[in-house]
Design a protein around this motif. Structure first.
Motif, mmCIF file in Angstrom:
data_model
loop_
_atom_site.group_PDB
_atom_site.id
_atom_site.type_symbol
_atom_site.label_atom_id
_atom_site.label_comp_id
_atom_site.label_asym_id
_atom_site.label_seq_id
_atom_site.Cartn_x
_atom_site.Cartn_y
_atom_site.Cartn_z
ATOM 1 N N ASP A 57 -76.314 -39.597 30.414
ATOM 2 C CA ASP A 57 -76.198 -38.190 30.796
ATOM 3 C C ASP A 57 -77.528 -37.436 30.871
ATOM 4 O OD1 ASP A 57 -74.375 -35.923 31.364
ATOM 5 O OD2 ASP A 57 -75.095 -35.154 29.446
ATOM 6 N N ASP A 61 -77.957 -36.804 37.308
ATOM 7 C CA ASP A 61 -77.364 -35.587 37.843
ATOM 8 C C ASP A 61 -75.860 -35.746 38.030
ATOM 9 O OD1 ASP A 61 -79.984 -34.342 38.239
ATOM 10 O OD2 ASP A 61 -80.218 -35.786 39.876
ATOM 11 N N SER A 101 -74.099 -33.869 33.315
ATOM 12 C CA SER A 101 -73.890 -34.423 34.653
ATOM 13 C C SER A 101 -72.590 -33.953 35.281
ATOM 14 C CB SER A 101 -73.870 -35.954 34.590
ATOM 15 O OG SER A 101 -75.072 -36.460 34.060
#
Length: 294
Positions: A57, A61, A101
């Protein structure tokens, strides 16, 4: 404030705690591409478990809960046998293990192709039961009406064109696509159709490099390559391939580690310690405290 989950790495258990909303959003990913250019490429990897999501994470993205879990986690021969129940279970785990994310969950084969209504039923269940931000589905022009149907009803969609693993039986294998002019033209048309239908990003998999570069230049939304082109607006890989967990991987995979060898070494060390009785040692035992004298 929103209630998210943090993973207690000392126990491997997720505990709900109040955390500020920190996640990237679908509009922020879509907005990376401005005037046809993406200054900061989009980083995407697959994740299937809470712990792996936690590790990936900070660096990604987007996290994709791919139906590749059928092969990677469950040893299936294709992704065609993956069920919606599996995707929901793993999708929820990845959401619990991440906070930054954008989490995208694949819709598996047979859960969206019949009609836009079927796709909405499947996608709405995935969003509701996992907490993810978006779904991904494979297909081109034929699925553009379905993508539009979902987007108009508040479900963000990542599209997937080129080599589409769910269609492996129809394609006849996993070879690169777009070698002929006719096939390249169809993939370009598919990409335009799904982007025009409202997909906020398009995965381009296993196509000839010039074709992926051309498609990236033609679409206003970001493209995410896997076996495509460095010109794509982002890249994605199956995390187990990237970590070197398998001996055989597609040509487009770069191994950034040899985790399989390191696991083998660690397992061999553990087995040796068990067999020579050096494990467990005193530091790993519960020893009664000596009673005080007198």
């Amino acid at each position: 404030m929103s209630t998210t989950f943090t993973l207690d790495t000392s126990t491997s258990r997720a505990h709900p705690v109040p955390e500020p909303v920190r996640r990237l959003t679908v509009p922020s990913i879509r907005g990376r591409k401005k005037n046809g250019e993406t200054a900061e490429p989009i980083v995407m990897l697959t994740a299937y478990t809470a712990r792996m999501a936690q590790l990936l994470d900070p660096h990604c993205d987007m996290l994709l809960v791919g139906d590749s879990l059928g092969q990677v986690i469950y040893g299936l021969d294709t992704t065609v046998r993956v069920t919606l129940d599996l995707m929901v279970a793993h999708g929820a785990a990845v959401v619990r293990g991440s906070y930054r994310s954008v989490v995208v969950v694949d819709l598996p084969f047979g859960t969206y192709e019949a009609s836009p209504e079927q796709a909405f039923e499947s996608a709405s269940r995935v969003l509701r039961e996992t907490g993810c931000a978006a779904v991904k589905l494979e297909g081109g022009e034929v699925l553009a009406p379905t993508i539009a149907f979902l987007v108009q009803r508040g479900i963000p969609v990542v599209a997937h064109v080129g080599l589409t693993p769910q269609a492996v039986n129809a394609l006849g294998g996993y070879g690169a696509r777009g070698r002929s002019e006719a096939e390249a033209a169809k993939i370009r048309a598919d990409a335009r159709a799904v982007a025009d239908a409202g997909a906020f990003a398009v995965v381009i998999e296993g196509v000839m490099e010039p074709l992926a570069r051309q498609i990236t230049g033609e679409l206003s939304c970001p493209t995410i390559g896997i076996g495509a082109s460095p010109a794509c607006d982002g890249q994605v890989l199956v995390v187990d391939d990237m970590l070197g967990m398998f001996e055989r991987v597609p040509r487009f995979v770069r191994r950034f580690d040899d985790l399989a060898a390191r696991i083998d070494t660690a397992a061999a060390s553990y087995a040796g310690a068990v067999r020579d009785r050096s494990f467990p040692g005193e530091a790993e035992l519960y020893i009664p405290k000596a009673k005080a004298a007198g």
